[in-house]
Design a protein around this motif. Structure first.
Motif: not given
Length: 369
Positions: A28, A58-66
């Protein structure tokens, strides 16, 4: 096979909650660092497009968590298989260093000793030296003076370190006439293991025996004639050696202490140093016998065959084009010579017929070049 089964509880336990949070926050932070630049782009977008981009972020943030979970599980997998590799490395060590004999040679060894042939070499002599010299990157670092010392190298190991993040290399040496250390270590502290970004490297202080230092050479210079001091002048200079690997470039605490040229030189040295360390970790240690036999080097060469062929073809095409150009030039020269010959013939004919040409006009004056 049941023991090899992947246990998800092991994966989650491999990193602490703080480490997992750190991975997510690290990713992040990278995005936030780019936010200043991105804001300029967003300001120039229409409201509708900007809204769509916000959803994409927001989708990118979810990707980064994965992705952070992927790094976490990958680290756990590496740790698991590192433990599975260890017994194999122990077997390799025993064979290379003659601790045990392989099946089929035990009886032969006993027979040889009974016959008085007890001078047979144990294990695999110069195993690690040969493996390292076969690798193109490491071969450039090993000087002729280094080779005899590296013959005493018994094993190389590596392990991850967690505080700070990074890895450690260990080089185990037999008693030798060069230095006292039985183990030489190299530790890499990483800012980001996945990029990877190197913070600094720490080596071992080698305890050289008198007159045996391989990282320096002593130069003796005869005194000038008439000098009061008749003794030769000795001077010590640093020299190229693989053992410089254990004395990595120091990193200043404040980067502002370096000018641009010094900073670039330090970066290049650190990148080269990391390249050597990661090559030993990722290629030499896990595939040592393939480097010893040369098979690994052949695989590397075969990977680059396509590129070499393209270069050879392009070179051939260039040679052909040059040959064609030369042929064209030769043809032009022949045509020019032929044209000159015809003009000379006409001029001679005109002169022999008198001062005028066929149409009674005076021919052009023939000037000698």
């Amino acid at each position: 096979m049941a023991n090899n089964k992947l246990d998800m509880s092991d994966l989650t336990a491999a990193l602490s909650a703080e480490d997992r949070a750190g991975l997510v926050n690290s990713l992040k932070d990278k995005l936030q660092n780019l936010a200043g630049h991105d804001s300029v782009v967003l300001e120039n977008l229409t409201p509708a497009v900007r809204k769509r981009v916000e959803v994409l972020r927001e989708i990118q943030s979810e990707h980064d968590e994965l992705e952070a979970k992927f790094f976490e599980e990958r680290a756990a997998l590496e740790l698991k298989y590192q433990k599975l590799y260890e017994p194999l490395y122990v077997k390799r060590y025993d064979i290379v260093n003659g601790v045990v004999e392989v099946d089929g040679l035990k009886d032969n060894s006993a027979t040889d000793q009974a016959d008085g042939n007890s001078k047979e070499e144990k294990g695999v002599p110069e195993f690690w030296l040969t493996a390292m010299k076969t690798n193109e990157i490491l071969a450039e670092e090993i000087s002729e003076r280094d080779e005899d010392a590296l013959k005493y190298l018994k094993d190389i190991k590596w392990c991850r370190i967690d505080d700070p993040k990074g890895f450690k290399l260990e080089f185990f040496f037999d008693t030798n006439p060069y230095f006292k250390n039985s183990v030489l270590t190299k530790v890499y502290h990483m800012i980001d293991e996945d990029e990877p970004i190197l913070e600094k490297a720490i080596g071992t202080n080698i305890e050289w025996l008198p007159g045996k230092c391989l990282t320096q050479k002593i130069l003796k210079k005869k005194p000038k004639k008439g000098s009061k001091n008749a003794k030769p002048i000795t001077k010590t200079e640093d020299c190229e050696s693989f053992f410089n690997f254990f004395n990595p470039p120091p990193v200043p605490e404040d980067a502002d202490d370096l000018d641009e040229e010094e900073a670039e030189e330090l970066q290049n040295r650190m990148e080269q140093d990391y390249d050597i360390g990661s090559t030993i970790r990722d290629e030499i240690i896990p595939h040592a016998v393939s480097w010893f036999t040369g098979e690994a080097a052949e695989d590397d060469e075969s990977d680059g065959i396509g590129e070499d062929d393209d270069e050879e073809i392009s070179d051939e095409d260039e040679d052909e084009e040059m040959d064609d150009d030369e042929d064209d030039e030769d043809d032009d020269d022949e045509l020019e010579e032929e044209s000159k010959s015809k003009r000379k013939t006409k001029q001679k004919g005109s002169i022999s017929n008198g001062a005028t040409g066929e149409n009674g006009e005076k021919p052009p004056e023939c000037k000698q070049q």
